[in-house]
Design a protein around this motif. Structure first.
Motif, PDB file in Angstrom:
ATOM      1  N   PRO A 147      30.780  26.403  -5.727  1.00  0.00           N
ATOM      2  CA  PRO A 147      32.105  26.598  -5.144  1.00  0.00           C
ATOM      3  C   PRO A 147      32.845  25.291  -4.876  1.00  0.00           C
ATOM      4  O   PRO A 147      34.060  25.259  -4.759  1.00  0.00           O
ATOM      5  N   ARG A 148      32.079  24.195  -4.797  1.00  0.00           N
ATOM      6  CA  ARG A 148      32.667  22.926  -4.375  1.00  0.00           C
ATOM      7  C   ARG A 148      31.924  21.785  -5.074  1.00  0.00           C
ATOM      8  O   ARG A 148      30.714  21.855  -5.266  1.00  0.00           O
ATOM      9  N   ILE A 149      32.663  20.762  -5.436  1.00  0.00           N
ATOM     10  CA  ILE A 149      32.075  19.600  -6.115  1.00  0.00           C
ATOM     11  C   ILE A 149      32.662  18.346  -5.500  1.00  0.00           C
ATOM     12  O   ILE A 149      33.866  18.271  -5.260  1.00  0.00           O
ATOM     13  N   THR A 150      31.811  17.341  -5.260  1.00  0.00           N
ATOM     14  CA  THR A 150      32.322  16.012  -4.936  1.00  0.00           C
ATOM     15  C   THR A 150      31.742  15.038  -5.946  1.00  0.00           C
ATOM     16  O   THR A 150      30.535  15.017  -6.200  1.00  0.00           O
ATOM     17  N   THR A 151      32.604  14.261  -6.555  1.00  0.00           N
ATOM     18  CA  THR A 151      32.202  13.382  -7.650  1.00  0.00           C
ATOM     19  C   THR A 151      32.531  11.936  -7.301  1.00  0.00           C
ATOM     20  O   THR A 151      33.579  11.676  -6.723  1.00  0.00           O
ATOM     21  N   THR A 152      31.614  11.044  -7.625  1.00  0.00           N
ATOM     22  CA  THR A 152      31.898   9.620  -7.465  1.00  0.00           C
ATOM     23  C   THR A 152      31.953   8.975  -8.847  1.00  0.00           C
ATOM     24  O   THR A 152      31.063   9.168  -9.664  1.00  0.00           O
ATOM     25  N   ILE A 153      33.039   8.231  -9.068  1.00  0.00           N
ATOM     26  CA  ILE A 153      33.288   7.605 -10.364  1.00  0.00           C
ATOM     27  C   ILE A 153      33.526   6.114 -10.160  1.00  0.00           C
ATOM     28  O   ILE A 153      34.271   5.717  -9.276  1.00  0.00           O
ATOM     29  N   LYS A 154      32.861   5.281 -10.962  1.00  0.00           N
ATOM     30  CA  LYS A 154      33.296   3.890 -11.108  1.00  0.00           C
ATOM     31  C   LYS A 154      33.842   3.773 -12.519  1.00  0.00           C
ATOM     32  O   LYS A 154      33.183   4.238 -13.460  1.00  0.00           O
ATOM     33  N   VAL A 155      34.989   3.181 -12.673  1.00  0.00           N
ATOM     34  CA  VAL A 155      35.565   3.072 -14.022  1.00  0.00           C
ATOM     35  C   VAL A 155      36.166   1.692 -14.224  1.00  0.00           C
ATOM     36  O   VAL A 155      36.919   1.201 -13.376  1.00  0.00           O
ATOM     37  N   GLY A 156      35.783   1.058 -15.312  1.00  0.00           N
ATOM     38  CA  GLY A 156      36.260  -0.281 -15.615  1.00  0.00           C
ATOM     39  C   GLY A 156      37.062  -0.322 -16.890  1.00  0.00           C
ATOM     40  O   GLY A 156      36.723   0.323 -17.881  1.00  0.00           O
ATOM     41  N   THR A 157      38.174  -1.083 -16.840  1.00  0.00           N
ATOM     42  CA  THR A 157      38.948  -1.352 -18.053  1.00  0.00           C
ATOM     43  C   THR A 157      39.188  -2.852 -18.132  1.00  0.00           C
ATOM     44  O   THR A 157      39.261  -3.530 -17.110  1.00  0.00           O
ATOM     45  N   ARG A 158      39.298  -3.370 -19.352  1.00  0.00           N
ATOM     46  CA  ARG A 158      39.672  -4.781 -19.502  1.00  0.00           C
ATOM     47  C   ARG A 158      40.508  -4.952 -20.748  1.00  0.00           C
ATOM     48  O   ARG A 158      40.300  -4.301 -21.763  1.00  0.00           O
ATOM     49  N   VAL A 159      41.470  -5.848 -20.650  1.00  0.00           N
ATOM     50  CA  VAL A 159      42.385  -6.074 -21.760  1.00  0.00           C
ATOM     51  C   VAL A 159      42.165  -7.454 -22.381  1.00  0.00           C
ATOM     52  O   VAL A 159      42.823  -7.818 -23.353  1.00  0.00           O
ATOM     53  N   ASP A 160      41.233  -8.228 -21.794  1.00  0.00           N
ATOM     54  CA  ASP A 160      40.997  -9.583 -22.326  1.00  0.00           C
ATOM     55  C   ASP A 160      40.064  -9.575 -23.530  1.00  0.00           C
ATOM     56  O   ASP A 160      40.171 -10.415 -24.405  1.00  0.00           O
ATOM     57  N   ARG A 161      39.139  -8.614 -23.557  1.00  0.00           N
ATOM     58  CA  ARG A 161      38.231  -8.535 -24.694  1.00  0.00           C
ATOM     59  C   ARG A 161      37.516  -7.195 -24.688  1.00  0.00           C
ATOM     60  O   ARG A 161      37.503  -6.482 -23.697  1.00  0.00           O
ATOM     61  N   ASP A 162      36.928  -6.871 -25.818  1.00  0.00           N
ATOM     62  CA  ASP A 162      36.175  -5.645 -25.957  1.00  0.00           C
ATOM     63  C   ASP A 162      34.776  -5.850 -25.375  1.00  0.00           C
ATOM     64  O   ASP A 162      34.193  -6.927 -25.505  1.00  0.00           O
ATOM     65  N   GLN A 163      34.268  -4.827 -24.686  1.00  0.00           N
ATOM     66  CA  GLN A 163      32.939  -4.930 -24.106  1.00  0.00           C
ATOM     67  C   GLN A 163      32.275  -3.550 -24.122  1.00  0.00           C
ATOM     68  O   GLN A 163      32.890  -2.560 -23.712  1.00  0.00           O
ATOM     69  N   THR A 164      31.031  -3.488 -24.579  1.00  0.00           N
ATOM     70  CA  THR A 164      30.311  -2.214 -24.593  1.00  0.00           C
ATOM     71  C   THR A 164      29.367  -2.138 -23.398  1.00  0.00           C
ATOM     72  O   THR A 164      29.131  -3.128 -22.705  1.00  0.00           O
ATOM     73  N   MET A 165      28.803  -0.973 -23.174  1.00  0.00           N
ATOM     74  CA  MET A 165      27.832  -0.829 -22.073  1.00  0.00           C
ATOM     75  C   MET A 165      26.608  -1.699 -22.322  1.00  0.00           C
ATOM     76  O   MET A 165      26.012  -2.228 -21.378  1.00  0.00           O
ATOM     77  N   GLU A 166      26.235  -1.898 -23.592  1.00  0.00           N
ATOM     78  CA  GLU A 166      25.099  -2.771 -23.890  1.00  0.00           C
ATOM     79  C   GLU A 166      25.451  -4.239 -23.578  1.00  0.00           C
ATOM     80  O   GLU A 166      24.614  -4.987 -23.079  1.00  0.00           O
ATOM     81  N   ASP A 167      26.684  -4.639 -23.867  1.00  0.00           N
ATOM     82  CA  ASP A 167      27.128  -6.012 -23.543  1.00  0.00           C
ATOM     83  C   ASP A 167      26.988  -6.293 -22.049  1.00  0.00           C
ATOM     84  O   ASP A 167      26.574  -7.380 -21.659  1.00  0.00           O
ATOM     85  N   LYS A 168      27.356  -5.304 -21.230  1.00  0.00           N
ATOM     86  CA  LYS A 168      27.333  -5.508 -19.785  1.00  0.00           C
ATOM     87  C   LYS A 168      25.904  -5.749 -19.284  1.00  0.00           C
ATOM     88  O   LYS A 168      25.662  -6.624 -18.461  1.00  0.00           O
ATOM     89  N   VAL A 169      24.972  -4.964 -19.803  1.00  0.00           N
ATOM     90  CA  VAL A 169      23.576  -5.145 -19.403  1.00  0.00           C
ATOM     91  C   VAL A 169      23.065  -6.489 -19.924  1.00  0.00           C
ATOM     92  O   VAL A 169      22.424  -7.251 -19.195  1.00  0.00           O
TER      93      VAL A 169
END
Lengths: 98, 98, 98, 98
Positions: free
Chosen positions: B69-91
Protein backbone atom coordinates in the motif's frame (compact mmCIF):
# COMPACT_ATOMS: atom_id res chain seq x y z
CA UNK A 1 0.37 8.51 -8.74
CA UNK A 2 1.03 11.28 -6.23
CA UNK A 3 4.43 11.60 -4.57
CA UNK A 4 5.93 13.39 -1.62
CA UNK A 5 9.64 13.92 -2.25
CA UNK A 6 12.63 15.17 -0.31
CA UNK A 7 15.14 16.55 -2.83
CA UNK A 8 18.74 17.49 -2.05
CA UNK A 9 20.88 18.56 -5.02
CA UNK A 10 24.65 18.86 -4.44
CA UNK A 11 26.74 20.54 -7.16
CA UNK A 12 30.36 19.29 -7.26
CA UNK A 13 33.40 21.11 -8.55
CA UNK A 14 32.11 24.64 -7.90
CA UNK A 15 33.82 25.40 -4.62
CA UNK A 16 32.54 25.25 -1.08
CA UNK A 17 29.55 27.60 -1.34
CA UNK A 18 26.65 25.92 -3.09
CA UNK A 19 23.67 28.23 -2.56
CA UNK A 20 24.20 30.18 -5.80
CA UNK A 21 23.75 26.89 -7.69
CA UNK A 22 20.98 25.49 -5.55
CA UNK A 23 19.01 28.66 -6.19
CA UNK A 24 18.85 27.69 -9.87
CA UNK A 25 17.04 24.57 -8.79
CA UNK A 26 14.62 26.58 -6.66
CA UNK A 27 13.80 28.81 -9.63
CA UNK A 28 12.90 25.67 -11.56
CA UNK A 29 10.69 24.45 -8.73
CA UNK A 30 8.96 27.83 -8.45
CA UNK A 31 8.29 27.89 -12.20
CA UNK A 32 6.91 24.36 -11.99
CA UNK A 33 4.02 25.51 -9.81
CA UNK A 34 4.54 22.48 -7.57
CA UNK A 35 3.93 22.69 -3.84
CA UNK A 36 7.32 22.94 -2.14
CA UNK A 37 8.81 23.61 1.26
CA UNK A 38 12.47 24.41 1.85
CA UNK A 39 14.27 22.99 4.88
CA UNK A 40 17.90 23.00 6.00
CA UNK A 41 18.90 19.85 4.10
CA UNK A 42 16.72 19.91 1.01
CA UNK A 43 13.24 20.69 -0.24
CA UNK A 44 9.96 18.83 0.15
CA UNK A 45 7.97 18.62 -3.09
CA UNK A 46 4.44 17.34 -3.50
CA UNK A 47 2.69 16.55 -6.76
CA UNK A 48 2.05 14.03 -9.48
CA UNK A 49 4.97 11.67 -10.23
CA UNK A 50 5.65 12.92 -13.77
CA UNK A 51 5.51 16.62 -12.86
CA UNK A 52 7.77 16.20 -9.83
CA UNK A 53 10.38 14.12 -11.64
CA UNK A 54 10.31 16.45 -14.66
CA UNK A 55 11.20 19.26 -12.25
CA UNK A 56 14.08 17.22 -10.81
CA UNK A 57 15.49 16.72 -14.31
CA UNK A 58 15.19 20.44 -15.05
CA UNK A 59 17.03 21.14 -11.77
CA UNK A 60 19.99 19.04 -12.91
CA UNK A 61 19.95 20.77 -16.32
CA UNK A 62 19.79 24.24 -14.73
CA UNK A 63 22.58 23.56 -12.24
CA UNK A 64 24.83 22.15 -14.97
CA UNK A 65 24.01 25.16 -17.15
CA UNK A 66 24.99 27.47 -14.30
CA UNK A 67 28.45 25.87 -14.45
CA UNK A 68 28.50 22.80 -12.22
CA UNK A 69 30.35 20.00 -14.04
CA UNK A 70 29.03 17.33 -11.71
CA UNK A 71 25.99 16.85 -9.47
CA UNK A 72 25.09 14.25 -6.88
CA UNK A 73 21.52 14.28 -5.67
CA UNK A 74 19.81 12.45 -2.84
CA UNK A 75 16.08 11.84 -3.14
CA UNK A 76 13.57 10.26 -0.78
CA UNK A 77 10.26 9.65 -2.51
CA UNK A 78 7.07 8.18 -1.09
CA UNK A 79 3.94 6.91 -2.80
CA UNK A 80 0.85 5.32 -1.31
CA UNK A 81 -2.25 3.81 -2.84
CA UNK A 82 -4.23 3.24 0.36
CA UNK A 83 -5.12 6.88 0.91
CA UNK A 84 -4.27 10.45 0.01
CA UNK A 85 -1.73 12.21 2.20
CA UNK A 86 -0.23 15.70 2.00
CA UNK A 87 3.08 16.97 3.38
CA UNK A 88 1.11 18.73 6.11
CA UNK A 89 -0.65 15.47 7.03
CA UNK A 90 2.71 13.76 7.51
CA UNK A 91 3.96 16.40 9.93
CA UNK A 92 0.61 16.54 11.75
CA UNK A 93 0.40 12.78 12.26
CA UNK A 94 3.71 12.85 14.13
CA UNK A 95 2.93 16.03 16.09
CA UNK A 96 -0.46 14.73 17.21
CA UNK A 97 1.16 11.60 18.60
CA UNK A 98 3.77 13.56 20.52
CA UNK B 1 22.08 13.23 -19.93
CA UNK B 2 23.51 10.00 -18.55
CA UNK B 3 22.98 9.04 -14.91
CA UNK B 4 24.41 6.61 -12.43
CA UNK B 5 21.79 5.85 -9.79
CA UNK B 6 21.63 3.96 -6.52
CA UNK B 7 18.02 2.83 -6.02
CA UNK B 8 16.58 1.43 -2.80
CA UNK B 9 12.84 0.69 -2.79
CA UNK B 10 11.22 -0.08 0.58
CA UNK B 11 7.64 -1.43 0.56
CA UNK B 12 5.70 -0.55 3.73
CA UNK B 13 2.76 -2.40 5.24
CA UNK B 14 3.65 -5.84 3.87
CA UNK B 15 5.35 -7.36 6.89
CA UNK B 16 9.00 -7.73 7.72
CA UNK B 17 10.22 -9.66 4.68
CA UNK B 18 10.53 -7.41 1.66
CA UNK B 19 12.38 -9.47 -0.95
CA UNK B 20 9.22 -10.83 -2.58
CA UNK B 21 8.22 -7.23 -3.36
CA UNK B 22 11.67 -5.99 -4.27
CA UNK B 23 11.90 -8.79 -6.80
CA UNK B 24 9.04 -7.14 -8.71
CA UNK B 25 11.25 -4.10 -9.07
CA UNK B 26 14.15 -6.23 -10.31
CA UNK B 27 11.92 -7.79 -12.97
CA UNK B 28 11.13 -4.27 -14.17
CA UNK B 29 14.82 -3.38 -14.27
CA UNK B 30 15.66 -6.56 -16.16
CA UNK B 31 12.92 -5.89 -18.73
CA UNK B 32 14.20 -2.33 -19.13
CA UNK B 33 17.49 -3.55 -20.58
CA UNK B 34 19.35 -1.06 -18.40
CA UNK B 35 22.76 -1.90 -16.96
CA UNK B 36 22.26 -2.78 -13.29
CA UNK B 37 24.19 -4.21 -10.38
CA UNK B 38 22.58 -5.46 -7.19
CA UNK B 39 24.23 -4.78 -3.84
CA UNK B 40 23.17 -5.36 -0.24
CA UNK B 41 21.34 -2.03 0.16
CA UNK B 42 20.01 -1.30 -3.29
CA UNK B 43 20.79 -1.51 -6.98
CA UNK B 44 23.12 0.55 -9.15
CA UNK B 45 21.55 1.56 -12.47
CA UNK B 46 23.29 3.23 -15.40
CA UNK B 47 21.65 4.78 -18.44
CA UNK B 48 19.98 7.81 -19.94
CA UNK B 49 17.97 9.97 -17.49
CA UNK B 50 14.55 9.31 -19.03
CA UNK B 51 15.02 5.55 -19.33
CA UNK B 52 16.34 5.18 -15.78
CA UNK B 53 13.59 7.28 -14.19
CA UNK B 54 10.90 5.57 -16.27
CA UNK B 55 12.13 2.29 -14.77
CA UNK B 56 11.94 3.74 -11.25
CA UNK B 57 8.30 4.73 -11.84
CA UNK B 58 7.50 1.26 -13.16
CA UNK B 59 9.12 -0.21 -10.03
CA UNK B 60 6.76 1.74 -7.82
CA UNK B 61 3.78 0.69 -9.96
CA UNK B 62 4.85 -2.98 -9.89
CA UNK B 63 5.45 -3.04 -6.12
CA UNK B 64 2.07 -1.39 -5.45
CA UNK B 65 0.41 -3.87 -7.83
CA UNK B 66 2.01 -6.74 -5.93
CA UNK B 67 0.15 -5.49 -2.88
CA UNK B 68 2.26 -2.89 -1.07
CA UNK B 69 0.00 0.00 0.00
CA UNK B 70 2.94 2.32 0.62
CA UNK B 71 6.51 2.67 -0.62
CA UNK B 72 9.41 4.83 0.50
CA UNK B 73 12.38 4.94 -1.84
CA UNK B 74 15.84 6.38 -1.41
CA UNK B 75 17.71 7.41 -4.55
CA UNK B 76 21.21 8.77 -5.10
CA UNK B 77 21.67 10.01 -8.64
CA UNK B 78 24.74 11.49 -10.25
CA UNK B 79 25.17 13.36 -13.52
CA UNK B 80 28.27 14.95 -15.01
CA UNK B 81 28.86 16.99 -18.11
CA UNK B 82 32.67 17.16 -17.95
CA UNK B 83 33.26 13.58 -19.05
CA UNK B 84 31.71 10.18 -19.50
CA UNK B 85 31.93 7.82 -16.54
CA UNK B 86 30.59 4.28 -16.05
CA UNK B 87 29.78 2.49 -12.80
CA UNK B 88 32.95 0.42 -13.31
CA UNK B 89 35.02 3.64 -13.68
CA UNK B 90 33.73 4.88 -10.33
CA UNK B 91 34.76 1.72 -8.50
CA UNK B 92 38.11 1.58 -10.32
CA UNK B 93 39.03 5.19 -9.54
CA UNK B 94 38.74 4.44 -5.82
CA UNK B 95 40.45 1.05 -6.00
CA UNK B 96 43.39 2.44 -7.96
CA UNK B 97 43.96 5.11 -5.32
CA UNK B 98 43.90 2.59 -2.49
CA UNK C 1 22.84 -4.11 17.80
CA UNK C 2 24.20 -5.13 14.40
CA UNK C 3 23.86 -2.83 11.40
CA UNK C 4 24.17 -3.05 7.66
CA UNK C 5 25.04 0.36 6.28
CA UNK C 6 25.39 1.97 2.89
CA UNK C 7 27.85 4.88 3.22
CA UNK C 8 28.44 7.56 0.60
CA UNK C 9 30.83 10.38 1.58
CA UNK C 10 30.95 13.44 -0.72
CA UNK C 11 33.75 15.97 -0.12
CA UNK C 12 32.80 19.52 -1.21
CA UNK C 13 35.13 22.31 -2.27
CA UNK C 14 37.93 20.09 -3.58
CA UNK C 15 37.17 20.15 -7.29
CA UNK C 16 35.40 17.66 -9.47
CA UNK C 17 37.49 14.55 -8.83
CA UNK C 18 36.68 13.05 -5.44
CA UNK C 19 38.40 9.65 -5.42
CA UNK C 20 41.62 10.93 -3.82
CA UNK C 21 39.54 12.04 -0.82
CA UNK C 22 37.22 9.05 -0.74
CA UNK C 23 40.29 6.82 -0.57
CA UNK C 24 41.07 8.34 2.84
CA UNK C 25 37.73 7.02 4.01
CA UNK C 26 38.49 3.57 2.62
CA UNK C 27 41.79 3.48 4.49
CA UNK C 28 39.84 4.16 7.68
CA UNK C 29 37.40 1.38 6.88
CA UNK C 30 40.22 -1.05 6.12
CA UNK C 31 41.95 -0.20 9.41
CA UNK C 32 38.67 -0.70 11.25
CA UNK C 33 38.61 -4.38 10.36
CA UNK C 34 34.92 -4.09 9.51
CA UNK C 35 33.39 -6.14 6.71
CA UNK C 36 32.96 -3.84 3.71
CA UNK C 37 32.05 -4.00 0.05
CA UNK C 38 32.64 -1.16 -2.38
CA UNK C 39 30.05 -0.40 -5.06
CA UNK C 40 29.68 2.37 -7.63
CA UNK C 41 27.77 4.75 -5.32
CA UNK C 42 29.14 3.99 -1.87
CA UNK C 43 30.30 1.20 0.39
CA UNK C 44 28.35 -1.44 2.29
CA UNK C 45 29.57 -1.89 5.87
CA UNK C 46 28.50 -4.59 8.30
CA UNK C 47 29.20 -4.70 12.02
CA UNK C 48 28.16 -3.61 15.48
CA UNK C 49 26.50 -0.16 15.69
CA UNK C 50 29.25 1.54 17.70
CA UNK C 51 32.12 0.20 15.60
CA UNK C 52 30.45 1.12 12.30
CA UNK C 53 29.51 4.65 13.39
CA UNK C 54 32.95 5.22 14.92
CA UNK C 55 34.38 4.42 11.48
CA UNK C 56 32.02 6.89 9.83
CA UNK C 57 33.21 9.63 12.19
CA UNK C 58 36.84 8.77 11.46
CA UNK C 59 36.04 8.97 7.73
CA UNK C 60 34.80 12.54 8.13
CA UNK C 61 37.86 13.44 10.19
CA UNK C 62 40.24 11.87 7.64
CA UNK C 63 38.60 13.54 4.65
CA UNK C 64 38.66 16.94 6.36
CA UNK C 65 42.31 16.38 7.31
CA UNK C 66 43.10 15.59 3.66
CA UNK C 67 41.85 19.09 2.85
CA UNK C 68 38.12 18.99 2.25
CA UNK C 69 36.50 22.00 3.96
CA UNK C 70 33.02 20.53 3.75
CA UNK C 71 31.48 17.06 3.51
CA UNK C 72 27.95 15.85 2.85
CA UNK C 73 27.32 12.18 3.49
CA UNK C 74 24.35 9.99 2.71
CA UNK C 75 23.81 6.93 4.89
CA UNK C 76 21.26 4.15 4.76
CA UNK C 77 21.38 2.01 7.87
CA UNK C 78 19.32 -1.04 8.75
CA UNK C 79 18.86 -2.86 12.05
CA UNK C 80 16.67 -5.83 12.88
CA UNK C 81 15.93 -7.65 16.09
CA UNK C 82 13.89 -10.53 14.64
CA UNK C 83 16.85 -12.39 13.18
CA UNK C 84 20.48 -12.11 12.14
CA UNK C 85 21.13 -11.13 8.53
CA UNK C 86 24.39 -10.52 6.65
CA UNK C 87 24.99 -8.39 3.58
CA UNK C 88 25.26 -11.63 1.56
CA UNK C 89 21.88 -12.81 2.89
CA UNK C 90 20.25 -9.60 1.67
CA UNK C 91 21.56 -10.04 -1.88
CA UNK C 92 20.75 -13.77 -1.87
CA UNK C 93 17.15 -13.27 -0.71
CA UNK C 94 16.49 -11.09 -3.75
CA UNK C 95 18.40 -13.26 -6.21
CA UNK C 96 16.62 -16.44 -5.08
CA UNK C 97 13.26 -14.81 -5.68
CA UNK C 98 14.20 -13.68 -9.17
CA UNK D 1 32.87 18.50 15.07
CA UNK D 2 29.42 19.98 14.57
CA UNK D 3 26.90 18.33 12.28
CA UNK D 4 23.65 19.20 10.60
CA UNK D 5 21.69 16.02 9.96
CA UNK D 6 18.53 15.03 8.17
CA UNK D 7 17.17 11.88 9.82
CA UNK D 8 14.40 9.67 8.45
CA UNK D 9 13.63 6.51 10.42
CA UNK D 10 11.35 3.92 8.75
CA UNK D 11 10.04 1.06 10.93
CA UNK D 12 9.32 -2.12 8.93
CA UNK D 13 6.90 -4.90 9.78
CA UNK D 14 4.48 -2.77 11.80
CA UNK D 15 1.82 -2.08 9.20
CA UNK D 16 1.22 0.94 7.03
CA UNK D 17 0.92 3.65 9.68
CA UNK D 18 4.31 4.58 11.08
CA UNK D 19 3.74 7.73 13.14
CA UNK D 20 3.15 5.86 16.41
CA UNK D 21 6.67 4.45 16.07
CA UNK D 22 8.31 7.58 14.75
CA UNK D 23 6.98 9.44 17.78
CA UNK D 24 9.21 7.24 19.97
CA UNK D 25 12.15 8.65 18.05
CA UNK D 26 10.94 12.21 18.57
CA UNK D 27 10.66 11.63 22.32
CA UNK D 28 14.32 10.57 22.27
CA UNK D 29 15.27 13.70 20.33
CA UNK D 30 13.33 15.92 22.72
CA UNK D 31 14.99 14.31 25.73
CA UNK D 32 18.39 14.79 24.08
CA UNK D 33 18.04 18.57 24.22
CA UNK D 34 19.35 18.80 20.66
CA UNK D 35 18.08 21.48 18.30
CA UNK D 36 15.61 19.82 15.93
CA UNK D 37 13.08 20.72 13.28
CA UNK D 38 10.48 18.33 11.94
CA UNK D 39 9.60 18.34 8.24
CA UNK D 40 7.42 16.13 6.06
CA UNK D 41 10.15 13.57 5.26
CA UNK D 42 12.31 13.53 8.38
CA UNK D 43 13.82 15.75 11.04
CA UNK D 44 16.73 18.17 10.92
CA UNK D 45 19.07 17.84 13.91
CA UNK D 46 21.95 20.14 14.79
CA UNK D 47 24.66 19.51 17.37
CA UNK D 48 27.98 17.90 18.15
CA UNK D 49 28.74 14.66 16.26
CA UNK D 50 28.72 12.36 19.29
CA UNK D 51 25.52 13.77 20.80
CA UNK D 52 23.63 13.64 17.49
CA UNK D 53 24.69 10.08 16.65
CA UNK D 54 24.01 8.90 20.20
CA UNK D 55 20.45 10.17 19.72
CA UNK D 56 20.14 8.29 16.42
CA UNK D 57 21.17 5.05 18.16
CA UNK D 58 18.65 5.65 20.94
CA UNK D 59 15.97 6.23 18.28
CA UNK D 60 16.64 2.79 16.81
CA UNK D 61 16.56 1.23 20.27
CA UNK D 62 13.30 2.99 21.17
CA UNK D 63 11.56 2.07 17.91
CA UNK D 64 12.61 -1.58 18.26
CA UNK D 65 11.43 -1.55 21.88
CA UNK D 66 8.06 -0.19 20.75
CA UNK D 67 7.72 -3.34 18.66
CA UNK D 68 9.30 -2.77 15.24
CA UNK D 69 11.30 -5.87 14.29
CA UNK D 70 13.19 -4.04 11.55
CA UNK D 71 14.19 -0.45 10.78
CA UNK D 72 15.70 1.19 7.73
CA UNK D 73 16.95 4.74 8.21
CA UNK D 74 18.17 7.32 5.73
CA UNK D 75 20.57 9.97 7.00
CA UNK D 76 22.14 12.98 5.34
CA UNK D 77 24.87 14.48 7.48
CA UNK D 78 27.03 17.50 6.79
CA UNK D 79 30.19 18.72 8.48
CA UNK D 80 32.38 21.71 7.64
CA UNK D 81 35.64 22.95 9.07
CA UNK D 82 35.84 26.24 7.14
CA UNK D 83 33.19 28.03 9.16
CA UNK D 84 30.30 27.60 11.55
CA UNK D 85 26.85 27.22 10.02
CA UNK D 86 23.43 26.66 11.61
CA UNK D 87 20.33 25.10 10.08
CA UNK D 88 18.84 28.61 9.84
CA UNK D 89 21.93 29.83 7.95
CA UNK D 90 21.48 27.08 5.38
CA UNK D 91 17.88 28.03 4.66
CA UNK D 92 18.69 31.77 4.66
CA UNK D 93 21.59 31.43 2.22
CA UNK D 94 19.23 29.90 -0.34
CA UNK D 95 16.35 32.28 0.33
CA UNK D 96 18.58 35.35 0.03
CA UNK D 97 19.79 34.22 -3.37
CA UNK D 98 16.25 33.65 -4.63
Amino acid sequence: MKVIMDLCVVPIGVGVSLSEYIVECHKVLKDSGLKTELHAYGTIIEGEWDAVFAAVKKCHEAVHEKGAPRITTTIKVGTRVDRDQTMEDKVRSVEENL
